[in-house]
Write an enzyme that holds these catalytic residues in place. Sequence first.
Site, PDB file in Angstrom:
ATOM      1  CG  HIS A 124     -21.424 -55.734  -5.067  1.00 24.03           C
ATOM      2  ND1 HIS A 124     -21.189 -56.628  -4.260  1.00 24.03           N
ATOM      3  CD2 HIS A 124     -19.883 -55.445  -5.264  1.00 24.03           C
ATOM      4  CE1 HIS A 124     -20.132 -56.912  -3.645  1.00 24.03           C
ATOM      5  NE2 HIS A 124     -19.140 -56.195  -4.424  1.00 24.03           N
ATOM      6  CG  ASN A 169     -16.958 -58.254  -0.191  1.00 19.65           C
ATOM      7  OD1 ASN A 169     -17.940 -57.713  -0.715  1.00 19.65           O
ATOM      8  ND2 ASN A 169     -15.905 -58.227  -1.012  1.00 19.65           N
ATOM      9  CG  HIS A 188     -18.267 -43.214  -0.900  1.00 15.62           C
ATOM     10  ND1 HIS A 188     -16.896 -43.645  -0.608  1.00 15.62           N
ATOM     11  CD2 HIS A 188     -18.269 -42.412  -2.029  1.00 15.62           C
ATOM     12  CE1 HIS A 188     -16.081 -42.857  -1.429  1.00 15.62           C
ATOM     13  NE2 HIS A 188     -16.999 -42.019  -2.225  1.00 15.62           N
TER      14      HIS A 188
HETATM   15 FE1  HDD Z   1     -16.646 -52.381  -4.124  1.00 14.64          FE
HETATM   16  C1  HDD Z   1     -19.883 -51.938  -5.053  1.00 14.64           C
HETATM   17  C2  HDD Z   1     -17.692 -54.275  -1.387  1.00 14.64           C
HETATM   18  C3  HDD Z   1     -13.564 -53.584  -3.578  1.00 14.64           C
HETATM   19  C4  HDD Z   1     -15.731 -50.517  -6.726  1.00 14.64           C
HETATM   20  N1  HDD Z   1     -18.436 -52.862  -3.335  1.00 14.64           N
HETATM   21  C5  HDD Z   1     -19.641 -52.533  -3.891  1.00 14.64           C
HETATM   22  C6  HDD Z   1     -20.906 -52.840  -2.924  1.00 14.64           C
HETATM   23  C7  HDD Z   1     -19.933 -53.688  -2.071  1.00 14.64           C
HETATM   24  C8  HDD Z   1     -18.565 -53.820  -2.235  1.00 14.64           C
HETATM   25  C9  HDD Z   1     -20.750 -54.530  -0.875  1.00 14.64           C
HETATM   26  C10 HDD Z   1     -22.116 -53.120  -3.258  1.00 14.64           C
HETATM   27  C11 HDD Z   1     -22.766 -51.955  -2.257  1.00 14.64           C
HETATM   28  C12 HDD Z   1     -24.408 -51.893  -2.647  1.00 14.64           C
HETATM   29  O1  HDD Z   1     -25.042 -52.755  -2.243  1.00 14.64           O
HETATM   30  O2  HDD Z   1     -24.758 -51.103  -3.323  1.00 14.64           O
HETATM   31  N2  HDD Z   1     -15.801 -53.539  -2.764  1.00 14.64           N
HETATM   32  C13 HDD Z   1     -16.366 -54.183  -1.731  1.00 14.64           C
HETATM   33  C14 HDD Z   1     -15.119 -54.714  -0.988  1.00 14.64           C
HETATM   34  C15 HDD Z   1     -14.007 -54.487  -1.715  1.00 14.64           C
HETATM   35  C16 HDD Z   1     -14.414 -53.908  -2.933  1.00 14.64           C
HETATM   36  C17 HDD Z   1     -15.436 -55.544   0.503  1.00 14.64           C
HETATM   37  C18 HDD Z   1     -12.748 -54.954  -1.252  1.00 14.64           C
HETATM   38  C19 HDD Z   1     -12.151 -55.221   0.000  1.00 14.64           C
HETATM   39  N3  HDD Z   1     -14.869 -52.092  -4.955  1.00 14.64           N
HETATM   40  C20 HDD Z   1     -13.670 -52.374  -4.897  1.00 14.64           C
HETATM   41  C21 HDD Z   1     -12.680 -51.807  -5.451  1.00 14.64           C
HETATM   42  C22 HDD Z   1     -13.281 -51.117  -6.460  1.00 14.64           C
HETATM   43  C23 HDD Z   1     -14.652 -51.165  -6.201  1.00 14.64           C
HETATM   44  C24 HDD Z   1     -11.355 -52.181  -5.454  1.00 14.64           C
HETATM   45  C25 HDD Z   1     -12.708 -50.164  -7.368  1.00 14.64           C
HETATM   46  C26 HDD Z   1     -11.674 -49.497  -7.443  1.00 14.64           C
HETATM   47  N4  HDD Z   1     -17.788 -51.301  -5.574  1.00 14.64           N
HETATM   48  C27 HDD Z   1     -17.227 -50.595  -6.701  1.00 14.64           C
HETATM   49  C28 HDD Z   1     -18.081 -49.616  -7.440  1.00 14.64           C
HETATM   50  C29 HDD Z   1     -19.477 -49.953  -6.831  1.00 14.64           C
HETATM   51  C30 HDD Z   1     -18.962 -51.118  -5.706  1.00 14.64           C
HETATM   52  C31 HDD Z   1     -17.829 -49.664  -8.847  1.00 14.64           C
HETATM   53  C32 HDD Z   1     -20.563 -50.586  -7.801  1.00 14.64           C
HETATM   54  C33 HDD Z   1     -21.692 -50.102  -7.242  1.00 14.64           C
HETATM   55  C34 HDD Z   1     -21.312 -48.974  -6.170  1.00 14.64           C
HETATM   56  O3  HDD Z   1     -19.884 -49.285  -6.106  1.00 14.64           O
HETATM   57  O4  HDD Z   1     -22.376 -48.227  -5.674  1.00 14.64           O
HETATM   58  O5  HDD Z   1     -17.734 -48.289  -7.175  1.00 14.64           O
END
Ligand code: HDD
Length: 721
Positions: A79, A152, A343
């Site tokens: 993202h 999402n 978060h």
């Molecule tokens: Fe995630 C970012 C949505 C599964 C780990 N995620 C991130 C963002 C969105 C989502 C919208 C961007 C937030 C922003 O605008 O800063 N993610 C989802 C959805 C998931 C999902 C809807 C499943 C239903 N994500 C998911 C899993 C993991 C992560 C299973 C890790 C085990 N996601 C992250 C992250 C991020 C992230 C690496 C990258 C930047 C952040 O968190 O702040 O932690």
Amino acid sequence: MPDKKQDLRETENLKQQDLKRNKENGDGQFMTTDQGLKINDDQNSLKAGERGPSLLEDFILREKITHFDHERIPERIVHARGSAAHGYFQVYKSMEKYTKAGFLQDPNIKTPVFVRFSTVAGFRGSTDLARDVRGFAVKFYTQEGNYDLVGNNVPVFFIQDAMKFPDLIHAVKPEPHNEIPQAASAHDTFWDFISLMPESMHMIMWAMSDRAIPRSYRMMEGFGVHTFRFINRKNESFFVKFHWKPKLGTHAVVWDEAVKISGADADFHRRDLWEAIDSGMFPEWELGVQIIPEADEHKFDFDLLDPTKLVPEETVPVTIIGKMVLDRNPDNFFAETEQVAFHPAHLVPGIDLTNDPLLQGRLFSYTDTQLSRLGSPNFHEIPINRPIAPLHNNQRDGHMRQEINTGRVSYHPNSLGGGCPYQAKIAEGGFHSFNERIDAQKIRDRSESFSDHFSQATLFYNSQTPVEQNHIINALRFELGKVATVAIRKRTVGLLSQIDATLAAKVAESLGFPVEAPKKPMNHGVPADASKEKYEPKSKKQSVSSSPALSMLKNKTITPTIASRHVGFLCTDGVDGKSLNALKTALEKEGAVAKIVATHNGSIQTSEGRELKVDHSFLTSSSVLFDALFIPAGKKSIDALKNDPTVFEFLNDAYKHCKVIGADGEGIEILELTNFYNLLSKQESPNNGIILNAKDDSTDFSTNFIDALGRHRIWEREKLK
Ligand code: HDD
């Protein structure tokens, strides 16, 4: 004791007031160093003589260059490419029956929000129009602390367990040896992984549908994806699924258009959001919930904890409970959009988690990633992340600490600080996790209730219109066509055959091989010692076989509107001002935007001698940046357009992308020079989206044009091909 309700009412704009503390503007001010020293010469470094070397002593130069050298922070691992806006959320009526969450109680309260939309796979500088899922993350600055709904634009996910997230992302990101391709899933490593993980098939259907190429962020649905919990004051729990429904409807572009937009304006979605808010057309969504009583947990054809499943709206209807309006652009992209940290565990009393294994893993990942991205456990102090609710605890120190905690006490219990800060009873708003009963053995495994990987993929496919199904087929043909390894193509088609035989056959035909039944085991995401059979996909009869809500074209819950749609008026000097103004006025009355696209920039003269400002020249614009095109009358203008091949490029693209094309008077002569028009019946017809004003009836013409535009696209044209 202050009136609590009164306090809550004041949340309107509280976040904006809070952010003001950190705003800076140099208007009418002297330039200074970071230490406040006024700068006299920002042009030249300190040197030993006019032509001599620069001196290490130049602390002003060093400060400026050092700061510049450190301007970048790591982009989000997923993202990375996103865009955000401020706004507010308001509940329509109290949800106290289901939840005690403060911001869901009083319709008079406007809770400030900050919303960030994003793509998943691309780097920070990648195109907005990549085929990808879109992030839809909402931060509610409530009186009880920040609540983040990090969702999402698709209601399901690729994988069932967070353990597989790094694998999924490694597979979709540019390949590690050559960092190709950028912001695209059409490559071997992605499909290699997918073809070995049948649980991804439902989400693949969504990702290959037009949902993955939205017309704008403002026209996307949003989903919380996981099943969450609502908890009410009586400590009763309800399962809940969150939905955001856009007021403008859910719309997409077509793939050929997406590819061309990426070239014409890689910031298309970012610009669209910015301009809409800037011009006062505030994007709006309604929040919907599907509420499931605890007792019904096991009454479904799937497991509520499985994030690859959705709850069909036909089984549990979506109740609309409030609205969100985005009414303010950020002041500074880095400070706000880049530094915002979401978060899923930013919770408030009344909303809680479930045991969905994907969600459970996310609870770890988001804090961890902020530590590396924002660099310190004090990321909650960054203005955009700071809650408007009071914050007191014994967490201390760390990089870039802003808070100056006074007093000697930084532990609890204490007597020296009078026991403060003290814990809140549940009745005082203290957070209390739901006391779910769990009797279990520690086990590293997956529930068999998660093993139906194809039924909902079939449900999604069956729920689409033939046009939408065709787009899915073509997307799969394209994506797999870009995969070099034939075995991966074949394996994927094998899995597709488990969703729908015709779908698989049509994809296979384009790839040049027959469908082969999938080789068993289909599932390769299996522990070393596990029985392969146990992990094989098993289908369970679904009670719903088609769900219109899953189709963007069948879902008619939103009244068609042309508000904020952009119509390109193709013209130049000599345009008939009356013809131009008649449609422009009618469009603007409906909230649409007319843009003059001419052979040159600056201004053009109408046949009546009036000067009109040009919005874009043919060179700086492109057909794909508009929702519809119009050629106003005016002989001189039309004669000039006839000699410009770009005009025909505009029209051919608009026709191919199923957009409405209107022509008035002499404007029709231009259409007569196009192939598509000559292949049509030459009749004006709202069904083919070619709207003509041959009879000089501008009222009728405007009405027909607006009606056709309200249909978004003229999909009948795809059938005409
Ligand atoms: Fe995630 C970012 C949505 C599964 C780990 N995620 C991130 C963002 C969105 C989502 C919208 C961007 C937030 C922003 O605008 O800063 N993610 C989802 C959805 C998931 C999902 C809807 C499943 C239903 N994500 C998911 C899993 C993991 C992560 C299973 C890790 C085990 N996601 C992250 C992250 C991020 C992230 C690496 C990258 C930047 C952040 O968190 O702040 O932690």
